[in-house]
Design a protein around this motif. Structure first.
Motif, PDB file in Angstrom:
ATOM      1  N   THR A 161      -7.102  -6.468  31.011  1.00 10.21           N
ATOM      2  CA  THR A 161      -8.331  -5.957  30.418  1.00 10.21           C
ATOM      3  C   THR A 161      -8.143  -5.820  28.911  1.00 10.21           C
ATOM      4  O   THR A 161      -7.100  -5.353  28.445  1.00 10.21           O
ATOM      5  N   ALA A 162      -9.143  -6.234  28.164  1.00 13.63           N
ATOM      6  CA  ALA A 162      -9.093  -6.086  26.706  1.00 13.63           C
ATOM      7  C   ALA A 162      -9.102  -4.600  26.357  1.00 13.63           C
ATOM      8  O   ALA A 162      -9.770  -3.807  27.025  1.00 13.63           O
ATOM      9  N   PRO A 163      -8.369  -4.208  25.333  1.00 17.76           N
ATOM     10  CA  PRO A 163      -8.366  -2.800  24.927  1.00 17.76           C
ATOM     11  C   PRO A 163      -9.687  -2.414  24.262  1.00 17.76           C
ATOM     12  O   PRO A 163     -10.537  -3.261  24.006  1.00 17.76           O
ATOM     13  N   ASP A 164      -9.810  -1.130  23.946  1.00 21.91           N
ATOM     14  CA  ASP A 164     -10.971  -0.651  23.198  1.00 21.91           C
ATOM     15  C   ASP A 164     -10.986  -1.324  21.832  1.00 21.91           C
ATOM     16  O   ASP A 164     -10.010  -1.254  21.084  1.00 21.91           O
ATOM     17  N   LEU A 165     -12.069  -2.008  21.551  1.00 26.77           N
ATOM     18  CA  LEU A 165     -12.250  -2.666  20.262  1.00 26.77           C
ATOM     19  C   LEU A 165     -13.575  -2.200  19.693  1.00 26.77           C
ATOM     20  O   LEU A 165     -14.624  -2.791  19.967  1.00 26.77           O
ATOM     21  N   SER A 166     -13.525  -1.118  18.982  1.00 29.54           N
ATOM     22  CA  SER A 166     -14.741  -0.548  18.422  1.00 29.54           C
ATOM     23  C   SER A 166     -14.447  -0.015  17.036  1.00 29.54           C
ATOM     24  O   SER A 166     -13.302   0.227  16.673  1.00 29.54           O
ATOM     25  N   GLY A 167     -15.497   0.152  16.274  1.00 28.66           N
ATOM     26  CA  GLY A 167     -15.357   0.681  14.922  1.00 28.66           C
ATOM     27  C   GLY A 167     -16.528   0.254  14.074  1.00 28.66           C
ATOM     28  O   GLY A 167     -17.594  -0.088  14.585  1.00 28.66           O
ATOM     29  N   LYS A 168     -16.313   0.247  12.772  1.00 30.64           N
ATOM     30  CA  LYS A 168     -17.344  -0.153  11.815  1.00 30.64           C
ATOM     31  C   LYS A 168     -17.174  -1.634  11.478  1.00 30.64           C
ATOM     32  O   LYS A 168     -16.064  -2.142  11.386  1.00 30.64           O
ATOM     33  N   LYS A 227      -4.829  -2.189  13.116  1.00 26.51           N
ATOM     34  CA  LYS A 227      -4.689  -1.300  14.279  1.00 26.51           C
ATOM     35  C   LYS A 227      -5.381  -1.859  15.523  1.00 26.51           C
ATOM     36  O   LYS A 227      -4.905  -1.636  16.635  1.00 26.51           O
ATOM     37  N   LEU A 228      -6.483  -2.597  15.355  1.00 24.62           N
ATOM     38  CA  LEU A 228      -7.149  -3.181  16.530  1.00 24.62           C
ATOM     39  C   LEU A 228      -6.279  -4.265  17.158  1.00 24.62           C
ATOM     40  O   LEU A 228      -6.215  -4.393  18.383  1.00 24.62           O
ATOM     41  N   MET A 229      -5.590  -5.031  16.329  1.00 23.11           N
ATOM     42  CA  MET A 229      -4.688  -6.063  16.851  1.00 23.11           C
ATOM     43  C   MET A 229      -3.573  -5.441  17.679  1.00 23.11           C
ATOM     44  O   MET A 229      -3.158  -5.984  18.698  1.00 23.11           O
ATOM     45  N   LEU A 230      -3.084  -4.297  17.231  1.00 21.69           N
ATOM     46  CA  LEU A 230      -1.959  -3.639  17.904  1.00 21.69           C
ATOM     47  C   LEU A 230      -2.343  -2.963  19.215  1.00 21.69           C
ATOM     48  O   LEU A 230      -1.471  -2.528  19.959  1.00 21.69           O
ATOM     49  N   ARG A 231      -3.629  -2.878  19.529  1.00 25.14           N
ATOM     50  CA  ARG A 231      -4.053  -2.268  20.788  1.00 25.14           C
ATOM     51  C   ARG A 231      -3.801  -3.176  21.996  1.00 25.14           C
ATOM     52  O   ARG A 231      -3.822  -2.724  23.126  1.00 25.14           O
ATOM     53  N   PHE A 232      -3.590  -4.461  21.755  1.00 24.57           N
ATOM     54  CA  PHE A 232      -3.302  -5.398  22.844  1.00 24.57           C
ATOM     55  C   PHE A 232      -1.855  -5.221  23.270  1.00 24.57           C
ATOM     56  O   PHE A 232      -0.963  -5.152  22.431  1.00 24.57           O
ATOM     57  N   GLU A 233      -1.619  -5.178  24.574  1.00 27.30           N
ATOM     58  CA  GLU A 233      -0.256  -4.986  25.077  1.00 27.30           C
ATOM     59  C   GLU A 233       0.602  -6.218  24.807  1.00 27.30           C
ATOM     60  O   GLU A 233       0.148  -7.353  24.941  1.00 27.30           O
ATOM     61  N   LYS A 242     -12.007  -9.062  30.467  1.00 27.77           N
ATOM     62  CA  LYS A 242     -10.583  -9.406  30.556  1.00 27.77           C
ATOM     63  C   LYS A 242     -10.284 -10.614  29.673  1.00 27.77           C
ATOM     64  O   LYS A 242     -11.104 -11.515  29.529  1.00 27.77           O
ATOM     65  N   VAL A 243      -9.074 -10.630  29.107  1.00 27.92           N
ATOM     66  CA  VAL A 243      -8.694 -11.693  28.172  1.00 27.92           C
ATOM     67  C   VAL A 243      -8.316 -12.950  28.953  1.00 27.92           C
ATOM     68  O   VAL A 243      -7.365 -12.958  29.729  1.00 27.92           O
ATOM     69  N   ALA A 244      -9.085 -14.019  28.747  1.00 26.54           N
ATOM     70  CA  ALA A 244      -8.937 -15.253  29.509  1.00 26.54           C
ATOM     71  C   ALA A 244      -8.169 -16.341  28.762  1.00 26.54           C
ATOM     72  O   ALA A 244      -7.498 -17.162  29.384  1.00 26.54           O
ATOM     73  N   ALA A 245      -8.283 -16.379  27.439  1.00 22.31           N
ATOM     74  CA  ALA A 245      -7.677 -17.476  26.674  1.00 22.31           C
ATOM     75  C   ALA A 245      -7.343 -17.009  25.266  1.00 22.31           C
ATOM     76  O   ALA A 245      -7.949 -16.069  24.753  1.00 22.31           O
ATOM     77  N   ARG A 246      -6.359 -17.705  24.667  1.00 17.36           N
ATOM     78  CA  ARG A 246      -5.945 -17.375  23.305  1.00 17.36           C
ATOM     79  C   ARG A 246      -5.474 -18.632  22.585  1.00 17.36           C
ATOM     80  O   ARG A 246      -4.818 -19.490  23.162  1.00 17.36           O
TER      81      ARG A 246
END
Length: 196
Positions: free
Chosen positions: A55-62, A145-151, A171-175
């Motif tokens: 599952t993708a982490p929380d990605l929120s902000g301004k 910091k948003l990049m670092l939220r991914f395991e 959920k993260v499917a591809a990169r």
């Protein structure tokens, strides 16, 4: 080892980690070791079968224009996350393709979201989007910091540019860890969009 030696060593390790996260390049290697459940295809695209995705982490902000954005609000759509910086040459190369494909898929169940990182202010980021015709929103993440939220060991963004495709279930499917053209970007998006 003295306290001073430890401090110097820790500072050096932190600097290397920061540099590797902010590196601007044309490619990279996949993170994690052992059984990560993802496979790298011929085009350098890592993918994970639907049942084994993280599952993708929380990605929120301004956003770079000061608006609130939460990627979770796009659940039910395929989300293309592009991590970029205005200072990054490969990001400038790929921006035209992201602008074009995002326009083609507007209203077709795909939402593009940028994550601007390592820009010390939003001024160059806003200018970058205007110059390249980018019409989708970008979260402002100056410290990464948003990049670092991914395991670690998942399909995490590791350098700039990185692109992730999040499925309709969040959920993260591809990169991809390199600059993309429209053909490669569509090869990431279309299979995930076709999933039920």
């Amino acid at each position: 080892m003295s306290t001073r030696s430890r401090a110097v060593l820790l500072t050096a390790v932190a600097a290397v980690a920061a540099l590797s996260l902010s590196a601007c390049g044309k490619g990279g290697i996949s993170g994690g070791g052992g059984d990560t459940n993802f496979v790298t295809g011929k085009l350098g695209i890592d993918t994970v079968p639907a049942g084994k995705r993280a599952t993708a982490p929380d990605l929120s902000g301004k956003t770079i224009d000061g608006k609130a954005l939460d990627v979770a609000d796009y659940r039910g759509k395929v989300v293309v996350l592009n991590f970029w910086g205005s200072w990054c040459g490969p990001c400038r190369e790929e921006a035209q393709y992201f602008a074009m494909v995002s326009q083609q898929y507007q209203g077709k169940g795909v939402q593009f979201v940028g994550v601007n990182t390592r820009d010390s202010s939003t001024i160059p980021a806003v200018a970058f989007e205007k110059e390249h015709g980018v019409g989708f929103p970008s979260l402002y993440d100056p410290t990464g910091k948003l990049m670092l939220r991914f395991e670690k060991g998942t399909l995490n963004p590791q350098l700039i540019p990185s692109t992730l495709v999040i499925d309709k279930h969040g959920k993260v499917a591809a990169r991809a860890l390199e600059a993309l053209d429209d053909t490669t970007l569509l090869k990431m998006v279309e299979p995930v969009l076709a999933e039920k």
